[in-house]
Write a protein that holds these residues in place. Structure first.
Motif, PDB file in Angstrom:
ATOM      1  N   MET A   1       0.939  -1.234  -0.135  1.00  0.00           N
ATOM      2  CA  MET A   1       0.069   0.035   0.001  1.00  0.00           C
ATOM      3  C   MET A   1       0.611   1.261   0.225  1.00  0.00           C
ATOM      4  O   MET A   1       1.822   1.372   0.668  1.00  0.00           O
ATOM      5  CB  MET A   1      -0.866  -0.049   1.118  1.00  0.00           C
ATOM      6  CG  MET A   1      -1.937  -1.312   1.408  1.00  0.00           C
ATOM      7  SD  MET A   1      -3.285  -0.992   0.289  1.00  0.00           S
ATOM      8  CE  MET A   1      -4.288   0.028   1.072  1.00  0.00           C
ATOM      9  N   SER A   2       0.494   2.197  -0.656  1.00  0.00           N
ATOM     10  CA  SER A   2       1.182   3.584  -0.723  1.00  0.00           C
ATOM     11  C   SER A   2       0.233   4.862  -0.727  1.00  0.00           C
ATOM     12  O   SER A   2      -1.151   4.501  -1.134  1.00  0.00           O
ATOM     13  CB  SER A   2       1.717   3.707  -1.978  1.00  0.00           C
ATOM     14  OG  SER A   2       2.983   2.766  -2.236  1.00  0.00           O
ATOM     15  N   LYS A   3       0.509   5.792   0.081  1.00  0.00           N
ATOM     16  CA  LYS A   3      -0.472   6.847   0.407  1.00  0.00           C
ATOM     17  C   LYS A   3      -0.405   7.647  -0.946  1.00  0.00           C
ATOM     18  O   LYS A   3       0.911   8.079  -1.402  1.00  0.00           O
ATOM     19  CB  LYS A   3       0.154   7.738   1.557  1.00  0.00           C
ATOM     20  CG  LYS A   3      -0.968   8.670   1.972  1.00  0.00           C
ATOM     21  CD  LYS A   3      -0.681   9.245   3.446  1.00  0.00           C
ATOM     22  CE  LYS A   3      -1.910   9.975   3.850  1.00  0.00           C
ATOM     23  NZ  LYS A   3      -1.261  10.470   5.365  1.00  0.00           N
ATOM     24  N   MET A   4      -1.391   7.965  -1.676  1.00  0.00           N
ATOM     25  CA  MET A   4      -1.405   8.794  -2.861  1.00  0.00           C
ATOM     26  C   MET A   4      -2.552   9.842  -2.911  1.00  0.00           C
ATOM     27  O   MET A   4      -3.668   9.329  -2.242  1.00  0.00           O
ATOM     28  CB  MET A   4      -1.696   7.839  -4.086  1.00  0.00           C
ATOM     29  CG  MET A   4      -0.526   6.613  -4.395  1.00  0.00           C
ATOM     30  SD  MET A   4      -1.079   5.816  -5.946  1.00  0.00           S
ATOM     31  CE  MET A   4       0.252   4.417  -5.746  1.00  0.00           C
ATOM     32  N   ASN A   5      -2.528  10.663  -3.548  1.00  0.00           N
ATOM     33  CA  ASN A   5      -3.631  11.538  -3.879  1.00  0.00           C
ATOM     34  C   ASN A   5      -4.229  11.008  -5.174  1.00  0.00           C
ATOM     35  O   ASN A   5      -3.808  10.234  -5.883  1.00  0.00           O
ATOM     36  CB  ASN A   5      -3.262  12.992  -4.059  1.00  0.00           C
ATOM     37  CG  ASN A   5      -2.329  13.582  -5.242  1.00  0.00           C
ATOM     38  OD1 ASN A   5      -2.192  12.867  -6.421  1.00  0.00           O
ATOM     39  ND2 ASN A   5      -1.567  14.446  -4.919  1.00  0.00           N
TER      40      ASN A   5
ATOM     41  N   ASN B   1     -12.448   8.701  -4.789  1.00  0.00           N
ATOM     42  CA  ASN B   1     -10.958   8.751  -4.362  1.00  0.00           C
ATOM     43  C   ASN B   1      -9.932   7.932  -4.892  1.00  0.00           C
ATOM     44  O   ASN B   1     -10.249   7.404  -5.895  1.00  0.00           O
ATOM     45  CB  ASN B   1     -11.399   8.199  -2.732  1.00  0.00           C
ATOM     46  CG  ASN B   1     -11.653   6.899  -2.633  1.00  0.00           C
ATOM     47  OD1 ASN B   1     -11.337   5.883  -3.658  1.00  0.00           O
ATOM     48  ND2 ASN B   1     -12.480   6.334  -1.596  1.00  0.00           N
TER      49      ASN B   1
ATOM     50  N   GLU C   1      -8.202   5.438  -4.392  1.00  0.00           N
ATOM     51  CA  GLU C   1      -8.008   3.760  -4.528  1.00  0.00           C
ATOM     52  C   GLU C   1      -9.025   3.566  -5.434  1.00  0.00           C
ATOM     53  O   GLU C   1      -8.964   2.708  -6.142  1.00  0.00           O
ATOM     54  CB  GLU C   1      -8.577   3.147  -3.209  1.00  0.00           C
ATOM     55  CG  GLU C   1      -8.781   1.723  -2.802  1.00  0.00           C
ATOM     56  CD  GLU C   1     -10.066   1.260  -3.262  1.00  0.00           C
ATOM     57  OE1 GLU C   1     -10.452   0.170  -3.311  1.00  0.00           O
ATOM     58  OE2 GLU C   1     -10.956   1.954  -2.958  1.00  0.00           O
TER      59      GLU C   1
ATOM     60  N   VAL D   1      -6.658  12.138  -0.524  1.00  0.00           N
ATOM     61  CA  VAL D   1      -5.654  11.457  -0.277  1.00  0.00           C
ATOM     62  C   VAL D   1      -5.810  10.103   0.659  1.00  0.00           C
ATOM     63  O   VAL D   1      -6.634  10.076   1.392  1.00  0.00           O
ATOM     64  CB  VAL D   1      -4.624  11.869   0.589  1.00  0.00           C
ATOM     65  CG1 VAL D   1      -3.350  11.287   0.930  1.00  0.00           C
ATOM     66  CG2 VAL D   1      -4.124  13.491  -0.164  1.00  0.00           C
ATOM     67  N   GLY D   2      -5.367   8.958   0.013  1.00  0.00           N
ATOM     68  CA  GLY D   2      -5.505   7.760   0.676  1.00  0.00           C
ATOM     69  C   GLY D   2      -4.610   6.765   0.522  1.00  0.00           C
ATOM     70  O   GLY D   2      -3.959   6.876  -0.416  1.00  0.00           O
ATOM     71  N   GLU D   3      -4.616   5.515   0.952  1.00  0.00           N
ATOM     72  CA  GLU D   3      -3.896   4.145   0.829  1.00  0.00           C
ATOM     73  C   GLU D   3      -4.631   3.619  -0.399  1.00  0.00           C
ATOM     74  O   GLU D   3      -5.658   3.304  -0.585  1.00  0.00           O
ATOM     75  CB  GLU D   3      -4.159   3.212   2.044  1.00  0.00           C
ATOM     76  CG  GLU D   3      -3.441   3.860   3.174  1.00  0.00           C
ATOM     77  CD  GLU D   3      -1.825   4.079   3.185  1.00  0.00           C
ATOM     78  OE1 GLU D   3      -1.120   3.362   2.667  1.00  0.00           O
ATOM     79  OE2 GLU D   3      -1.295   5.168   3.886  1.00  0.00           O
TER      80      GLU D   3
ATOM     81  N   ASP E   1      -0.523  -0.978  -4.344  1.00  0.00           N
ATOM     82  CA  ASP E   1       0.661  -1.277  -5.315  1.00  0.00           C
ATOM     83  C   ASP E   1       0.355  -1.872  -6.362  1.00  0.00           C
ATOM     84  O   ASP E   1       0.784  -1.520  -7.466  1.00  0.00           O
ATOM     85  CB  ASP E   1       2.149  -1.401  -4.712  1.00  0.00           C
ATOM     86  CG  ASP E   1       2.144  -0.184  -3.239  1.00  0.00           C
ATOM     87  OD1 ASP E   1       2.127   1.239  -3.717  1.00  0.00           O
ATOM     88  OD2 ASP E   1       2.904  -0.620  -2.139  1.00  0.00           O
TER      89      ASP E   1
END
Length: 325
Positions: free
Chosen positions: A1-5, A151, A153, A182-184, A187
């Protein structure tokens, strides 16, 4: 998992799609080295080369005519229209060509490899030519699919599914959320089903339905209503064409009430289609009239943008009115 906008999730989806499918091309106005006006395609040209991610002339009709030609020859064509407001010069290429390609040939040829990405909606003080929500125009056209994520994801999974779907897909991206949402995000490569709504929150008193950026508005309204003991079921439609009538109908049969929120003007907005269809299916279950909380039947204003938007406060007042009916 990565934090992305949301922007990064879209970029990541495009990168995965182009890496796994060497037949995939990404193109549009300034999408090459510049990365597009919002930087959604940033570094894709650098990684995949100038022949696979490139700029087009400033002609939307030309972009979609070119995209139809590519897709008809088997290319995975990912076209960007810089703002949804600019899509209208390409309207004929979308609704009269892309949507009908398969039907008119008896499935001997098609443009199923076409995905059209475009940012839509208000929230950035863009005024009347950079803030419109034109999704309803395209839901009237058999042969297309229309998808709107809420969002990061959701955006990644829905975009990958759209690119790989064997039908032309319009993918509307809520520009207001590009950097604010922004959320998890996983990947790995994954897809979310098109045509299937997502029950974000279960409830028993009223069903709240929206898509894209407006899901946040109905969630905030549901939080406000919960403080008064009102239980709201929150649904993200995700796909407008086709749309998930069964999930919405089952929810309304449980709650007896439906509120539809969308940013586009009320008259002939997609909420009207939903209201008509659910009334046909759920008439005997309804405890109050189906209500729509929408944008106004005016050009999108600049100075009065906040007054135009169907925000959580307008939604909250509509929830109370529906329960008091």
């Amino acid at each position: 998992m990565s934090k992305m906008n949301l922007l990064q999730a879209i970029n990541n989806a495009l990168d995965i799609a182009m890496t796994k499918d060497t037949n995939a091309l990404c193109f549009g106005e300034d999408v090459g080295h510049f990365g597009g006006v919002f930087r959604a395609t940033s570094k894709l040209q650098e990684k995949h080369g100038k022949t696979r991610c490139f700029n087009t002339p400033l002609t939307e009709q030309g972009i979609l005519g070119f995209a139809n030609g590519l897709a008809s020859q088997g290319t995975t064509a990912i076209a960007e229209i810089q703002f949804a407001d600019y899509i209208f010069p390409a309207f004929d290429q979308i609704v009269n060509e892309a949507a009908k390609f398969r039907y008119r040939s008896g499935n001997e040829f098609n443009v199923g490899g076409l995905t059209i990405r475009t940012p839509y909606g208000g929230g950035i003080n863009g005024g009347l030519y950079h803030s419109q929500s034109p999704e309803a125009y395209f839901t009237h056209t058999p042969g297309l699919k229309v998808v709107v994520p809420r969002n990061p994801e959701q955006a990644k999974g829905l975009l990958l599914a759209s690119i790989r779907d064997p039908n032309p897909v319009l993918f509307f991206e809520p520009k207001k959320l590009y950097r604010s949402s922004v959320g998890e995000v996983p990947d790995e490569d994954y897809e979310l089903p098109l045509g299937k709504a997502d029950i974000v929150r279960e409830g028993s008193d009223i069903t709240l339905l929206a898509w894209g950026a407006q899901v946040e508005a109905i969630e905030l309204a549901a939080d406000m209503a919960a403080k008064e003991g009102i239980s709201c079921e929150v649904i993200d439609l995700r796909s407008l064409l086709p749309w998930d009538r069964d999930t919405v109908a089952q929810s309304v049969m449980k709650t007896g009430r439906l509120l539809i929120n969308h940013e586009a003007p009320k008259t002939s907005g997609f909420g009207a289609e939903i209201a008509a269809a659910i009334q046909e299916t759920c008439f005997l279950y309804l405890e109050s009239p189906i209500v729509r909380v929408t944008g106004l039947d005016t050009p999108f204003p600049l100075v009065l943008e906040k007054e135009y938007m169907p925000d959580h406060l307008k939604t909250y007042e509509a929830i109370k009115a529906s329960l008091a009916f």
